[in-house]
Scaffold this active site. Structure first.
Site, PDB file in Angstrom:
ATOM      1  CG  ASN A 374      -0.113   0.152   2.490  1.00 42.73           C
ATOM      2  OD1 ASN A 374       1.018  -0.241   2.636  1.00 42.73           O
ATOM      3  ND2 ASN A 374      -0.897   0.781   3.561  1.00 42.73           N
ATOM      4  CB  CYS A 376       2.362   4.241   4.185  1.00 40.56           C
ATOM      5  SG  CYS A 376       1.360   6.041   3.925  1.00 40.56           S
ATOM      6  CD  GLU A 378       0.728   1.298   6.377  1.00 42.51           C
ATOM      7  OE1 GLU A 378      -0.362   1.783   6.658  1.00 42.51           O
ATOM      8  OE2 GLU A 378       1.443   1.456   5.448  1.00 42.51           O
TER       9      GLU A 378
END
Length: 446
Positions: A374, A376, A378
């Site tokens: 995704n 970011c 994570e």
């Protein structure tokens, strides 16, 4: 006759709570270094007696109560405390004026910054962009929508709705932005993160671009691997021309993201990934070296075990054309790794994904290989998977003891985690997805 009700500033008549008077007086005492709980109770008792005497025929307003608190403090000679209490009232009056400027009725006593963000992104508005719900109404809307899923399984959704509401209103847990923005609305898209595949043809690339726009419009962010695209200068058989390469197509995705606002409330976010053995890897590593390039992308290099071994042992490794599967040239792994580090130091990008390690922990390996994450970084996801995120506020689960020892309330933490997982699991079923492929895979792989 006892005081049973009090009139709030917004016109609501609520149950009278004498503890609030005691707490306010205690706070004023503490602010002038007079931490005396007995004195706070004594003054509070005097205030309540005066209220009973003066308001036998009508309901006192909040301002009436506060006026009497000031009166009793001054009468008893607590001038410094009275001054602190008056300043407290003045400060909160100013805060209320600021909040009114944003058109928000703050029924949860939030900070100004929180009100600004809620007004800009989360609270529902009418056609004239006037806010039509309060913060507590927003949390009720979200809690009711997410809890409704329980009815499918024969559970009591009203109980769950109250549980979810308390989690959010107490700031113990909050879901990701799309859930707060879209729950109970026509959009209904509640997930934050999506991964979309980028295949090696113009038709498929621009299909993915369209899907990205739909995801961003609904409030989600997207991750892509551009590793399947043929390198810059490679042949395009259908036109007898040459390919422009992954970075050029990333620019197209970046421009489209700039144009499409997420639900009119925030810009889209993307993750762009390229394998370290792609022939265009050096261009990719330096893609954000100049300010203003790929501003809607985080970028990461997917590094392999073999590359890391080559870097550790100062060996060369092969760059593989994804169209042919053939080696095009070799690079010294250590130099490439150093370039990644220097670029990250200068601009913050690229990051690195240990892609082989990620796939060793792939929960559904029979369905495919994970290539990206995704926006970011994570959450690794398969193509057409989505995920919803939430945050637990750990500061609500700890307390500081007299000896500066921090104690964790594990029982509260346990209950919060279980409720949060229940909430997020419901979001999967409660959400509306922008593509049927995403709907199917998200529910199949929940």
């Amino acid at each position: 006759m006892s005081i049973k009700k009090v009139l709030k500033r917004d016109g609501q008549i609520v149950k009278f709570n004498p503890l609030k008077i005691t707490t306010a007086i205690q706070n004023a005492l503490t602010s002038v270094s007079e931490d005396d709980s007995k004195l706070a109770r004594d003054i509070s008792d005097q205030v309540i007696r005066i209220l009973k005497d003066r308001f036998q025929e009508r309901t006192p307003a909040v301002e009436d109560v506060q006026d009497i608190v000031e009166e009793v403090l001054i009468k008893n000679g607590h001038v410094k405390v009275a001054k602190a209490y008056i300043l407290y009232r003045q400060k909160h009056a100013e805060l209320r004026d600021v909040k009114k400027f944003y058109g928000v009725v703050d029924d949860l006593k939030l900070g100004v910054n929180a009100i600004k963000v809620l007004e800009r992104r989360y609270l529902l508005k009418d056609e004239k962009q006037k806010v039509i719900e309060t913060p507590s109404m927003m949390f009720r809307r979200v809690a009711k929508t997410v809890a409704a899923v329980d009815e499918v399984y024969g559970d009591n959704s009203e109980v769950s709705a109250d549980e979810f509401y308390q989690l959010m209103v107490n700031s113990e847990f909050l879901p990701n932005s799309p859930t707060l923005m879209n729950a109970g609305t026509d959009i209904g898209q509640l997930s934050a993160c999506f991964v979309l595949p980028v295949e090696d043809s113009i038709e498929e690339i621009f299909d993915t671009l369209k899907y990205m726009a739909l995801v961003h419009q609904s409030g989600g962010g997207t991750g892509f691997s551009f590793s399947r695209l043929r390198p810059k200068g490679d042949i395009v058989k259908s036109t007898k021309g040459v390919a422009s390469g992954p970075v050029s197509f990333m620019s197209a995705f970046d421009t489209a993201t700039e144009v499409v606002k997420q639900g009119g409330r925030r810009r889209g976010a993307n993750m762009g990934v390229l394998r370290v053995d792609h022939p265009d890897i050096l261009e990719f590593i330096s893609a954000k070296s100049e300010e203003g390039l790929l501003t809607n992308f985080n970028v990461s290099v997917a590094v392999t075990d073999s590359f890391m071994d080559a870097a550790a042992n100062d060996k060369s490794y092969d760059l593989i054309n994804p169209r042919t599967g053939n080696s095009e040239k070799s690079l010294r792994a250590k130099e490439v790794f150093n370039l990644i580090a220097i670029s990250a130091w200068r601009s913050g990008d690229p990051g690195i994904l240990f892609i082989d390690e990620i796939n060793r922990h792939n929960p559904t390996p029979l369905l495919g290989e994970i290539e990206t994450t995704n926006p970011c970084g994570e959450q690794p996801l398969l193509p057409y998977e989505s995920c919803n995120l939430g945050s637990i506020n750990l500061s609500k689960m700890v307390s500081l003891k007299d000896d500066d020892h921090v104690e964790i309330d594990f029982e509260t933490l346990r209950k919060t985690v279980r409720s949060a997982v229940h909430f997020l699991d419901n979001v999967i079923a409660a959400g509306k997805y922008p593509l049927s492929k995403i709907d199917d895979l998200t529910k199949a792989n929940r």
